[in-house]
Design an enzyme around this catalytic site. Structure first.
Site, mmCIF file in Angstrom:
data_model
loop_
_atom_site.group_PDB
_atom_site.id
_atom_site.type_symbol
_atom_site.label_atom_id
_atom_site.label_comp_id
_atom_site.label_asym_id
_atom_site.label_seq_id
_atom_site.Cartn_x
_atom_site.Cartn_y
_atom_site.Cartn_z
ATOM 1 N N ASP A 1 129.531 -22.379 -33.052
ATOM 2 C CA ASP A 1 129.920 -21.386 -32.053
ATOM 3 C C ASP A 1 128.668 -21.078 -31.230
ATOM 4 O O ASP A 1 127.780 -20.362 -31.680
ATOM 5 C CB ASP A 1 130.458 -20.133 -32.764
ATOM 6 C CG ASP A 1 130.835 -19.029 -31.784
ATOM 7 O OD1 ASP A 1 130.394 -19.070 -30.621
ATOM 8 O OD2 ASP A 1 131.561 -18.098 -32.206
ATOM 9 N N LYS B 1 131.421 -16.983 -22.537
ATOM 10 C CA LYS B 1 130.480 -16.018 -21.971
ATOM 11 C C LYS B 1 130.030 -16.394 -20.558
ATOM 12 O O LYS B 1 130.794 -16.231 -19.630
ATOM 13 C CB LYS B 1 129.282 -15.863 -22.925
ATOM 14 C CG LYS B 1 129.642 -15.142 -24.241
ATOM 15 C CD LYS B 1 129.419 -13.668 -24.191
ATOM 16 C CE LYS B 1 130.231 -12.846 -25.161
ATOM 17 N NZ LYS B 1 130.086 -13.121 -26.573
ATOM 18 N N PHE C 1 130.201 -13.624 -36.083
ATOM 19 C CA PHE C 1 131.179 -13.074 -35.133
ATOM 20 C C PHE C 1 131.758 -14.221 -34.323
ATOM 21 O O PHE C 1 131.026 -14.986 -33.701
ATOM 22 C CB PHE C 1 130.530 -12.060 -34.189
ATOM 23 C CG PHE C 1 131.534 -11.458 -33.229
ATOM 24 C CD1 PHE C 1 132.312 -10.373 -33.604
ATOM 25 C CD2 PHE C 1 131.718 -12.004 -31.966
ATOM 26 C CE1 PHE C 1 133.259 -9.835 -32.734
ATOM 27 C CE2 PHE C 1 132.667 -11.476 -31.087
ATOM 28 C CZ PHE C 1 133.438 -10.384 -31.475
HETATM 29 C C1 LIG Z 1 131.384 -13.045 -27.518
HETATM 30 C C2 LIG Z 1 131.498 -14.014 -28.617
HETATM 31 C C3 LIG Z 1 132.749 -14.508 -29.028
HETATM 32 C C4 LIG Z 1 134.052 -14.030 -28.432
HETATM 33 O O1 LIG Z 1 134.161 -14.275 -27.070
HETATM 34 P P1 LIG Z 1 135.263 -13.477 -26.209
HETATM 35 O O2 LIG Z 1 135.182 -14.101 -24.860
HETATM 36 O O3 LIG Z 1 134.896 -12.031 -26.227
HETATM 37 O O4 LIG Z 1 136.580 -13.729 -26.865
HETATM 38 C C5 LIG Z 1 132.772 -15.442 -30.051
HETATM 39 N N1 LIG Z 1 131.630 -15.875 -30.636
HETATM 40 C C6 LIG Z 1 130.414 -15.431 -30.259
HETATM 41 C C7 LIG Z 1 129.202 -15.968 -30.931
HETATM 42 C C8 LIG Z 1 130.310 -14.487 -29.244
HETATM 43 O O5 LIG Z 1 129.104 -14.025 -28.892
#
Ligand SMILES: *Cc1c(COP(=O)(O)O)cnc(C)c1O
Length: 379
Positions: A207, A236, A122
């Site tokens: 990420d 986050k 994700f």
């Molecule tokens: C939450 C999340 C995102 C996206 O972040 P947003 O601020 O909602 O755009 C991307 N990668 C990971 C691993 C996440 O947990």
């Protein structure tokens, strides 16, 4: 219709302090989700609140072409915590934007197009980050997304090595998958990704939007694995809930990043909140505390004799695979025990509490889980 993409919960939250949230009638909820890992130092940490307030009174906004001391301090603070070599910082407003920048920078710096992502990964909801995201439900209605993305099974080193070739601009991967079910990378997997990128000239992107900022017990999860990417993304909890994303990268990426920009990049008030958050994380040695509390939570979960299939994760990033629907369980925890947690798919209960929780909070959670799952505790 407002906020129509969200399924609304029956609890109205109006106040927060430390590990707790309060509804409109003052009822206290223990927060084991931190709204998806957004409050590492706890809700409304006084130092963070004060820093943001002070900056708001001084200057709410100036565009990033004008140097500003709050923003400069944020660049410096991030360079300080960055894995060695990733001291170049790009600021934006969310996780998905941090990943968009990562993918754009990688394509620009390598002059290549193909992006390799992983199954159950994700990375966000904008057209590029969404193309790197696995879940079909999030993607189908919006196609066509950005092109030249390929997906490989997460954790399969051979499949990854096969997919990453001379055409590859970037590999994007979470060191521990969050949304995908709290799946830690198998031993050696990230190293193979590193080696394959070295061989082909692709940029390795980690990420760390969910795994970073001390959550796994290390400041970044990749540090625990001893693997350094070319680009690392964070968001986050970076500014304790004010919108901030960051893309950290090596010189060879920054030097050829291509034209990119954003009006709100490095908003001074948001930067002030981030600086205070990073200060508190260091001052209170919160990553070490997360490691300790994570180990305690793990031990309590293992000895509580709960009817569960699996416990996964590291530090205070925990997935509990359950035998019945996670949604019903979450509802019972919230309404009967006043504890808020998260799902990761239909069968995994996801715990991402503020990193400042203590043993008594873990004990409350174990007690609630035992009652909710209809068993008695052993200890
Ligand atoms: C939450 C999340 C995102 C996206 O972040 P947003 O601020 O909602 O755009 C991307 N990668 C990971 C691993 C996440 O947990």
């Amino acid at each position: 219709m407002s906020g129509f993409v969200f399924s609304e919960k029956p609890i109205r939250i109006e106040r927060g302090e430390g590990a707790y949230l309060y509804d409109d009638s003052g009822t206290e909820y223990l927060d084991f989700g931190a709204s998806y890992a957004v409050t590492p130092v706890g809700h409304c940490h006084p130092e963070v609140v004060e820093a943001a307030k002070d900056q708001l009174e001084e200057l709410m906004f100036v565009q990033a072409s004008y140097p500003n001391s709050a923003r400069d301090a944020c660049y410096e603070a991030l360079a300080e915590v960055a894995p060695s070599g990733l001291e170049n910082v790009w600021l934006c407003n969310s996780g998905t934007e941090a990943n968009e920048a990562a993918l754009k920078f990688a394509r620009s710096a390598t002059s290549k197009k193909k992006i390799v992502a992983t199954r159950r990964g994700f990375h966000g909801r904008t057209m590029g980050a969404l193309a790197a995201t696995w879940k079909q439900k999030y993607k189908k209605p919006f196609e066509p997304l950005a092109g030249a993305f390929e997906t490989v099974p997460y954790g399969d080193s051979e499949a990854l090595a096969d997919a990453v070739d001379e055409e590859t601009a970037a590999v994007i991967v979470e060191p521990i998958q969050g949304e995908g079910g709290i799946n830690p990378a198998p031993e050696g997997y990230l190293e193979v990704a590193r080696e394959q990128c070295n061989e082909t000239g692709a940029a390795l992107v980690f990420d760390e939007i969910q795994t970073g900022l001390g959550r796994t017990g290390d400041f970044w999860a990749c540090e625990g694995e001893g693997v350094t990417p070319d680009i690392l993304t964070s968001a986050k909890g970076l500014a304790s809930g004010l919108p901030l994303g960051a893309t950290l990268c090596k010189d060879w990426i920054a030097e050829d990043a291509g034209p990119h920009g954003s009006t709100f990049s490095g908003n001074p008030a948001v930067c002030a909140a981030a600086n205070a958050t990073l200060d508190v994380l260091a001052e209170e040695d919160i990553p070490a505390h997360a490691a300790e509390m994570g180990a305690y939570l793990q031990e309590r979960l293992e000895t509580a004799d709960l009817p569960i299939r699996d416990i996964r994760g590291r530090g205070l990033m925990t997935g509990i695979e359950v035998k019945r629907g996670s949604n019903r369980l979450l509802k019972e925890l919230a309404l009967n025990h006043r504890i808020l947690a998260l799902p990761a798919g239909r069968s995994v209960l996801r715990l991402l509490p503020p990193l400042v929780i203590e043993e008594n909070h873990v004990n409350s959670m174990i007690g609630a889980l035992s009652e909710t799952m209809g068993t008695t505790m052993e200890s």
